[in-house]
Design an enzyme around this catalytic site. Structure first.
Site, PDB file in Angstrom:
ATOM      1  N   LYS A  63      -3.454  15.023   9.655  1.00 36.62           N
ATOM      2  CA  LYS A  63      -3.839  13.617   9.845  1.00 36.62           C
ATOM      3  C   LYS A  63      -2.743  12.869  10.609  1.00 36.62           C
ATOM      4  O   LYS A  63      -3.018  12.135  11.549  1.00 36.62           O
ATOM      5  CB  LYS A  63      -4.104  12.935   8.494  1.00 36.62           C
ATOM      6  CG  LYS A  63      -4.350  11.434   8.645  1.00 36.62           C
ATOM      7  CD  LYS A  63      -4.611  10.686   7.350  1.00 36.62           C
ATOM      8  CE  LYS A  63      -4.695   9.182   7.632  1.00 36.62           C
ATOM      9  NZ  LYS A  63      -4.936   8.367   6.435  1.00 36.62           N
ATOM     10  N   ASP A 105      -0.511  -3.328  10.293  1.00 37.55           N
ATOM     11  CA  ASP A 105      -1.831  -3.878   9.980  1.00 37.55           C
ATOM     12  C   ASP A 105      -2.838  -2.958  10.631  1.00 37.55           C
ATOM     13  O   ASP A 105      -2.726  -2.615  11.809  1.00 37.55           O
ATOM     14  CB  ASP A 105      -1.996  -5.315  10.471  1.00 37.55           C
ATOM     15  CG  ASP A 105      -3.146  -5.990   9.724  1.00 37.55           C
ATOM     16  OD1 ASP A 105      -3.089  -6.045   8.481  1.00 37.55           O
ATOM     17  OD2 ASP A 105      -4.121  -6.424  10.367  1.00 37.55           O
ATOM     18  N   LYS A 155       0.215   4.071   2.603  1.00 36.73           N
ATOM     19  CA  LYS A 155       0.813   3.850   3.934  1.00 36.73           C
ATOM     20  C   LYS A 155       2.291   4.227   3.916  1.00 36.73           C
ATOM     21  O   LYS A 155       2.790   4.874   4.832  1.00 36.73           O
ATOM     22  CB  LYS A 155       0.721   2.369   4.324  1.00 36.73           C
ATOM     23  CG  LYS A 155      -0.628   1.867   4.775  1.00 36.73           C
ATOM     24  CD  LYS A 155      -0.431   0.428   5.242  1.00 36.73           C
ATOM     25  CE  LYS A 155      -1.699  -0.238   5.670  1.00 36.73           C
ATOM     26  NZ  LYS A 155      -1.458  -1.652   6.067  1.00 36.73           N
ATOM     27  N   PHE A 169      -6.560   8.378   2.128  1.00 39.98           N
ATOM     28  CA  PHE A 169      -6.920   7.190   1.345  1.00 39.98           C
ATOM     29  C   PHE A 169      -7.954   6.387   2.137  1.00 39.98           C
ATOM     30  O   PHE A 169      -8.377   6.781   3.227  1.00 39.98           O
ATOM     31  CB  PHE A 169      -5.671   6.348   1.043  1.00 39.98           C
ATOM     32  CG  PHE A 169      -5.074   5.638   2.243  1.00 39.98           C
ATOM     33  CD1 PHE A 169      -4.244   6.306   3.124  1.00 39.98           C
ATOM     34  CD2 PHE A 169      -5.359   4.300   2.502  1.00 39.98           C
ATOM     35  CE1 PHE A 169      -3.695   5.659   4.230  1.00 39.98           C
ATOM     36  CE2 PHE A 169      -4.818   3.634   3.601  1.00 39.98           C
ATOM     37  CZ  PHE A 169      -3.986   4.325   4.467  1.00 39.98           C
ATOM     38  N   TYR A 186     -10.845   4.769   3.997  1.00 34.07           N
ATOM     39  CA  TYR A 186     -12.114   5.243   4.563  1.00 34.07           C
ATOM     40  C   TYR A 186     -12.043   6.693   5.055  1.00 34.07           C
ATOM     41  O   TYR A 186     -12.987   7.167   5.682  1.00 34.07           O
ATOM     42  CB  TYR A 186     -12.535   4.329   5.727  1.00 34.07           C
ATOM     43  CG  TYR A 186     -12.763   2.879   5.327  1.00 34.07           C
ATOM     44  CD1 TYR A 186     -14.030   2.445   4.926  1.00 34.07           C
ATOM     45  CD2 TYR A 186     -11.727   1.957   5.336  1.00 34.07           C
ATOM     46  CE1 TYR A 186     -14.245   1.114   4.557  1.00 34.07           C
ATOM     47  CE2 TYR A 186     -11.928   0.637   4.963  1.00 34.07           C
ATOM     48  CZ  TYR A 186     -13.191   0.220   4.574  1.00 34.07           C
ATOM     49  OH  TYR A 186     -13.399  -1.085   4.202  1.00 34.07           O
ATOM     50  N   ASP A 187     -10.950   7.383   4.782  1.00 36.56           N
ATOM     51  CA  ASP A 187     -10.792   8.758   5.283  1.00 36.56           C
ATOM     52  C   ASP A 187     -11.985   9.675   4.981  1.00 36.56           C
ATOM     53  O   ASP A 187     -12.370  10.479   5.841  1.00 36.56           O
ATOM     54  CB  ASP A 187      -9.503   9.390   4.741  1.00 36.56           C
ATOM     55  CG  ASP A 187      -8.255   8.853   5.440  1.00 36.56           C
ATOM     56  OD1 ASP A 187      -8.399   8.220   6.501  1.00 36.56           O
ATOM     57  OD2 ASP A 187      -7.140   9.063   4.927  1.00 36.56           O
ATOM     58  N   HIS A 234      -4.126   6.947  13.923  1.00 36.38           N
ATOM     59  CA  HIS A 234      -3.711   5.661  14.472  1.00 36.38           C
ATOM     60  C   HIS A 234      -2.283   5.328  14.014  1.00 36.38           C
ATOM     61  O   HIS A 234      -1.455   4.888  14.784  1.00 36.38           O
ATOM     62  CB  HIS A 234      -4.709   4.590  14.019  1.00 36.38           C
ATOM     63  CG  HIS A 234      -5.011   4.631  12.539  1.00 36.38           C
ATOM     64  ND1 HIS A 234      -5.354   5.791  11.888  1.00 36.38           N
ATOM     65  CD2 HIS A 234      -4.983   3.672  11.568  1.00 36.38           C
ATOM     66  CE1 HIS A 234      -5.534   5.543  10.592  1.00 36.38           C
ATOM     67  NE2 HIS A 234      -5.312   4.263  10.385  1.00 36.38           N
ATOM     68  N   ASN A 270       0.844  -1.196   0.000  1.00 33.93           N
ATOM     69  CA  ASN A 270       0.000   0.000   0.000  1.00 33.93           C
ATOM     70  C   ASN A 270       0.886   1.255   0.000  1.00 33.93           C
ATOM     71  O   ASN A 270       1.474   1.620   1.010  1.00 33.93           O
ATOM     72  CB  ASN A 270      -0.902  -0.054   1.252  1.00 33.93           C
ATOM     73  CG  ASN A 270      -1.876   1.110   1.329  1.00 33.93           C
ATOM     74  OD1 ASN A 270      -1.569   2.206   0.877  1.00 33.93           O
ATOM     75  ND2 ASN A 270      -3.037   0.860   1.922  1.00 33.93           N
TER      76      ASN A 270
END
Ligand code: ITT
Length: 189
Positions: free
Chosen positions: A168, A66, A12, A145, A147-148, A173, A9
């Site tokens: 962000k 993850d 990420k 990206f 569900y933002d 998280h 990804n």
């Protein structure tokens, strides 16, 4: 110092390199052949499996992330299955909005578990970060990206996709899990 980041990804990877700027640490993609099987039952297990696969192909210290979105009214779904919840990202967003139609408790959280393995595959450190919020009635914003666009951050009154990358990363998280991880990595040298 370069550390392999066990992901497919690119979003990420971009975020964690942005968060790590100035730390002297750069995260790079694994060697060719990286093909993790994410069949664990927890974020911790899948994070470990991805890092282990990166060590297998790269023979270097490797970090994995993850993560997922856990919605209270859906008993924590899509959670571990956030990446596989529906086809395209837009379809995933549509599915969440549909499942929450008429639901008043829209509380949710993003979770991220990071696992750092040494070049022999031994666990060096595990860190976890969470970000609380709720699922919006309608999507909004174009940044970030996943569900933002439907995740309204607690105390901010806007979706993650309406935040700048910097904003962000301060509260996400992933930002929280990585801050703890970077503190650990600094103790290694
Ligand atoms: P890798 O396993 O290759 O790292 P992935 O996208 O498949 O990439 P995960 O298995 O950890 O990653 O699934 C995480 C999913 O959760 C991701 O695809 C998004 O749909 C969602 N997600 C995680 N972090 C997010 C964030 O910061 N913003 C929006 N959605 C996020």
């Amino acid at each position: 110092m370069k550390i392999v980041f066990a992901t497919g990804n690119k979003d990420k990877l971009r975020e964690i390199n942005e968060i790590s700027q100035g730390s002297g640490i750069e995260f790079i993609l694994p060697e060719a052949g990286f093909n993790p099987v994410e069949d664990g039952l927890t974020f911790e297990e899948n994070s470990y499996k991805k890092a282990k696969e990166a060590v297998r192909v790269s023979h270097k210290m490797s970090l994995a992330d993850d993560s997922g979105l856990c919605v209270d009214a859906l008993n924590g779904a899509p959670g571990l299955y956030s990446a596989r919840y529906a086809g395209t990202q837009q379809e995933k967003i549509n599915k969440i909005l549909k499942e929450l139609e008429g639901v008043s408790d829209r509380s949710a959280k993003f979770v991220c578990v990071m696992t750092l393995l040494d070049e022999n595959g031994e666990i060096l450190h595990v860190s976890k970060g969470e970000c609380k919020g709720e699922i919006a009635e309608h999507q909004s914003g174009v940044n970030g990206f996943g569900y933002d666009p439907v995740f309204v951050v607690e105390n901010y009154g806007k979706t993650m996709a309406e935040m700048s990358e910097d904003e962000k990363n301060q509260i996400s998280h992933r930002g929280r899990a990585l801050t703890d991880m970077l503190n650990f990595i600094r103790t290694l040298h």
